[in-house]
Motif scaffolding. Structure first.
Motif, PDB file in Angstrom:
ATOM      1  N   ARG A 107     -45.142  17.697 -45.981  1.00 21.91           N
ATOM      2  CA  ARG A 107     -44.504  17.044 -44.838  1.00 21.91           C
ATOM      3  C   ARG A 107     -45.528  16.947 -43.726  1.00 21.91           C
ATOM      4  N   ILE A 108     -45.270  16.045 -42.773  1.00 21.96           N
ATOM      5  CA  ILE A 108     -46.182  15.876 -41.655  1.00 21.96           C
ATOM      6  C   ILE A 108     -46.114  17.094 -40.742  1.00 21.96           C
ATOM      7  N   ALA A 109     -47.230  17.502 -40.186  1.00 24.39           N
ATOM      8  CA  ALA A 109     -47.244  18.619 -39.238  1.00 24.39           C
ATOM      9  C   ALA A 109     -46.610  18.173 -37.932  1.00 24.39           C
ATOM     10  N   ASP A 110     -45.798  19.029 -37.350  1.00 27.89           N
ATOM     11  CA  ASP A 110     -45.083  18.660 -36.129  1.00 27.89           C
ATOM     12  C   ASP A 110     -46.017  18.228 -35.009  1.00 27.89           C
ATOM     13  N   THR A 111     -47.201  18.830 -34.933  1.00 28.51           N
ATOM     14  CA  THR A 111     -48.098  18.575 -33.812  1.00 28.51           C
ATOM     15  C   THR A 111     -48.713  17.190 -33.816  1.00 28.51           C
ATOM     16  N   VAL A 112     -48.676  16.480 -34.947  1.00 27.05           N
ATOM     17  CA  VAL A 112     -49.304  15.158 -34.997  1.00 27.05           C
ATOM     18  C   VAL A 112     -48.268  14.038 -35.079  1.00 27.05           C
ATOM     19  N   GLY A 113     -47.000  14.361 -34.905  1.00 29.80           N
ATOM     20  CA  GLY A 113     -45.967  13.347 -35.043  1.00 29.80           C
ATOM     21  C   GLY A 113     -46.111  12.197 -34.069  1.00 29.80           C
ATOM     22  N   THR A 114     -46.420  12.492 -32.795  1.00 28.55           N
ATOM     23  CA  THR A 114     -46.535  11.412 -31.822  1.00 28.55           C
ATOM     24  C   THR A 114     -47.743  10.533 -32.110  1.00 28.55           C
ATOM     25  N   GLU A 115     -48.822  11.146 -32.599  1.00 31.05           N
ATOM     26  CA  GLU A 115     -50.009  10.357 -32.937  1.00 31.05           C
ATOM     27  C   GLU A 115     -49.691   9.350 -34.037  1.00 31.05           C
ATOM     28  N   ILE A 116     -49.003   9.800 -35.074  1.00 32.27           N
ATOM     29  CA  ILE A 116     -48.648   8.904 -36.172  1.00 32.27           C
ATOM     30  C   ILE A 116     -47.701   7.821 -35.684  1.00 32.27           C
ATOM     31  N   SER A 170     -54.879   7.919 -44.424  1.00 31.62           N
ATOM     32  CA  SER A 170     -54.023   7.344 -43.387  1.00 31.62           C
ATOM     33  C   SER A 170     -52.680   6.913 -43.974  1.00 31.62           C
ATOM     34  N   ALA A 171     -52.715   6.329 -45.168  1.00 33.76           N
ATOM     35  CA  ALA A 171     -51.474   5.891 -45.819  1.00 33.76           C
ATOM     36  C   ALA A 171     -50.573   7.077 -46.144  1.00 33.76           C
ATOM     37  N   ILE A 172     -51.157   8.179 -46.567  1.00 38.63           N
ATOM     38  CA  ILE A 172     -50.371   9.379 -46.874  1.00 38.63           C
ATOM     39  C   ILE A 172     -49.716   9.908 -45.602  1.00 38.63           C
ATOM     40  N   ARG A 173     -50.477   9.965 -44.522  1.00 38.15           N
ATOM     41  CA  ARG A 173     -49.922  10.459 -43.257  1.00 38.15           C
ATOM     42  C   ARG A 173     -48.768   9.581 -42.795  1.00 38.15           C
ATOM     43  N   GLN A 174     -48.943   8.264 -42.868  1.00 37.21           N
ATOM     44  CA  GLN A 174     -47.887   7.364 -42.433  1.00 37.21           C
ATOM     45  C   GLN A 174     -46.655   7.477 -43.337  1.00 37.21           C
ATOM     46  N   HIS A 175     -46.887   7.642 -44.642  1.00 33.60           N
ATOM     47  CA  HIS A 175     -45.750   7.799 -45.568  1.00 33.60           C
ATOM     48  C   HIS A 175     -44.959   9.062 -45.228  1.00 33.60           C
ATOM     49  N   LEU A 176     -45.645  10.157 -44.983  1.00 33.15           N
ATOM     50  CA  LEU A 176     -44.958  11.412 -44.683  1.00 33.15           C
ATOM     51  C   LEU A 176     -44.243  11.337 -43.340  1.00 33.15           C
ATOM     52  N   TYR A 177     -44.831  10.617 -42.383  1.00 34.87           N
ATOM     53  CA  TYR A 177     -44.144  10.478 -41.096  1.00 34.87           C
ATOM     54  C   TYR A 177     -42.862   9.668 -41.259  1.00 34.87           C
ATOM     55  N   SER A 178     -42.943   8.595 -42.057  1.00 29.54           N
ATOM     56  CA  SER A 178     -41.796   7.706 -42.217  1.00 29.54           C
ATOM     57  C   SER A 178     -40.695   8.311 -43.067  1.00 29.54           C
ATOM     58  N   HIS A 179     -41.076   9.097 -44.094  1.00 32.04           N
ATOM     59  CA  HIS A 179     -40.105   9.557 -45.081  1.00 32.04           C
ATOM     60  C   HIS A 179     -39.791  11.049 -44.992  1.00 32.04           C
ATOM     61  N   ALA A 192     -53.157  18.126 -40.330  1.00 35.41           N
ATOM     62  CA  ALA A 192     -52.315  16.933 -40.235  1.00 35.41           C
ATOM     63  C   ALA A 192     -51.001  17.077 -40.986  1.00 35.41           C
ATOM     64  N   ILE A 193     -50.997  17.859 -42.070  1.00 36.60           N
ATOM     65  CA  ILE A 193     -49.786  18.009 -42.879  1.00 36.60           C
ATOM     66  C   ILE A 193     -49.584  19.475 -43.225  1.00 36.60           C
ATOM     67  N   VAL A 194     -48.392  19.767 -43.707  1.00 33.74           N
ATOM     68  CA  VAL A 194     -48.061  21.101 -44.215  1.00 33.74           C
ATOM     69  C   VAL A 194     -47.647  20.940 -45.666  1.00 33.74           C
ATOM     70  N   ARG A 195     -48.362  21.615 -46.562  1.00 33.22           N
ATOM     71  CA  ARG A 195     -47.985  21.565 -47.979  1.00 33.22           C
ATOM     72  C   ARG A 195     -46.879  22.573 -48.244  1.00 33.22           C
ATOM     73  N   THR A 196     -45.897  22.164 -49.030  1.00 35.37           N
ATOM     74  CA  THR A 196     -44.836  23.054 -49.475  1.00 35.37           C
ATOM     75  C   THR A 196     -44.730  22.940 -50.987  1.00 35.37           C
ATOM     76  N   HIS A 197     -43.867  23.724 -51.590  1.00 35.30           N
ATOM     77  CA  HIS A 197     -43.772  23.737 -53.044  1.00 35.30           C
ATOM     78  C   HIS A 197     -43.420  22.348 -53.579  1.00 35.30           C
ATOM     79  N   GLY A 198     -44.358  21.757 -54.307  1.00 33.17           N
ATOM     80  CA  GLY A 198     -44.110  20.475 -54.957  1.00 33.17           C
ATOM     81  C   GLY A 198     -44.286  19.250 -54.091  1.00 33.17           C
ATOM     82  N   GLY A 199     -44.689  19.438 -52.826  1.00 32.11           N
ATOM     83  CA  GLY A 199     -44.811  18.268 -51.965  1.00 32.11           C
ATOM     84  C   GLY A 199     -45.457  18.603 -50.634  1.00 32.11           C
TER      85      GLY A 199
END
Length: 261
Positions: free
Chosen positions: A56-65, A7-16, A47-54
């Motif tokens: 980001r939050i998946a667009d479809t769950v943005g409102t939930e977060i 949950s903390a990872i999801r919130q961090h990615l949504y915020s940052h 919930a998230i999309v992995r990219t090279h080296g990091g």
């Protein structure tokens, strides 16, 4: 602990937004290998999309977060306000709980100490929290689902409200502006809130002190003598005076400094 970390990872990615793995590890206090495993889990869940080296939050769950983040903001104040509002509940009455995050804390409080009530709500989350609680009869009104607030709005919700009469309303608020009015970010949400107020005998506004002095797009209703305001003791002195001038009943809940949730 793993669920809390995810949950903390999801919130961090949504915020940052996009974050490197090292930044995520620093934010949640976990090792790089642990974070890599967590990201694989979150990616598998969509919930998230992995990219090279990091990641980001998946667009479809943005409102939930976004809803989760609002619920957690100023949590200590919201729970204290909910405790005070709980004392106003009258057994065997008809109660409307709207879709505010402070009102959601009242629902959670009611779950701990249920009493015979007929509950109406336009909030899916409130209905889920209370749906299996003894002594409660829950009605979730219909309408168009607004995911940003887990709320039902639109013509069907409005038509239902026009046929109801409520003993007690507990309403949240997006902002309380300098003109002494409640404001909402969404036009349909504002209209539904207006109807709740017009169809209720006893009205309570549950808002933490951070909501005062801000304005959103759509005006809901002016504060006045028929609307009891519950807030925390961090309310600025100028707002305390303004509410008195508006003849608005005020309940300030004591809150320890430095414990805002």
């Amino acid at each position: 602990m793993k669920d809390d970390r995810l949950s903390a990872i999801r919130q961090h990615l949504y915020s940052h937004g996009f974050s490197h793995i090292q930044s995520i590890a620093d934010a949640v206090g976990a090792s790089l290998p642990t974070v890599r495993r967590d990201l694989l889990t979150l990616e598998a869940e969509g919930a998230i999309v992995r990219t090279h080296g990091g990641a980001r939050i998946a667009d479809t769950v943005g409102t939930e977060i976004a809803f989760e983040l609002r619920e957690q903001a100023n949590l200590a104040a919201k729970r204290a306000i909910a405790d005070a509002a709980f004392e106003q509940l009258v057994p065997k009455s008809t109660v409307f709980l709207d879709a505010g995050t402070t009102v959601l804390q009242l629902a959670r409080r009611l779950r701990l100490d249920p009493m015979p009530l007929s509950i109406f709500t336009n909030c899916v989350t409130v209905a889920q929290v209370l749906m299996d609680v003894r002594d409660l009869r829950i009605t979730l009104i219909g309408g168009q689902l607004r995911p940003e607030n887990a709320s039902m709005v639109g013509p069907i919700a409005e038509s239902t409200l026009e046929r109801l009469w409520i003993d007690q309303l507990f309403l949240g608020g997006g902002a309380i502006a300098e003109d002494g009015c409640i404001y909402s970010l969404d036009e349909h949400e504002a209209r539904v809130n207006q109807l709740m107020l017009s169809r209720s005998a006893n009205k309570s506004l549950l808002v933490d002190s951070s909501k005062f002095g801000h304005r959103l797009t759509y005006r809901v209703e002016p504060l006045g003598a028929d609307l009891q305001v519950f807030t925390d003791s961090n309310l600025p002195a100028e707002w305390r005076a303004r509410l008195k001038n508006l003849s608005c009943p005020l309940t300030e809940v004591p809150l320890q400094q430095g414990r805002q949730g």
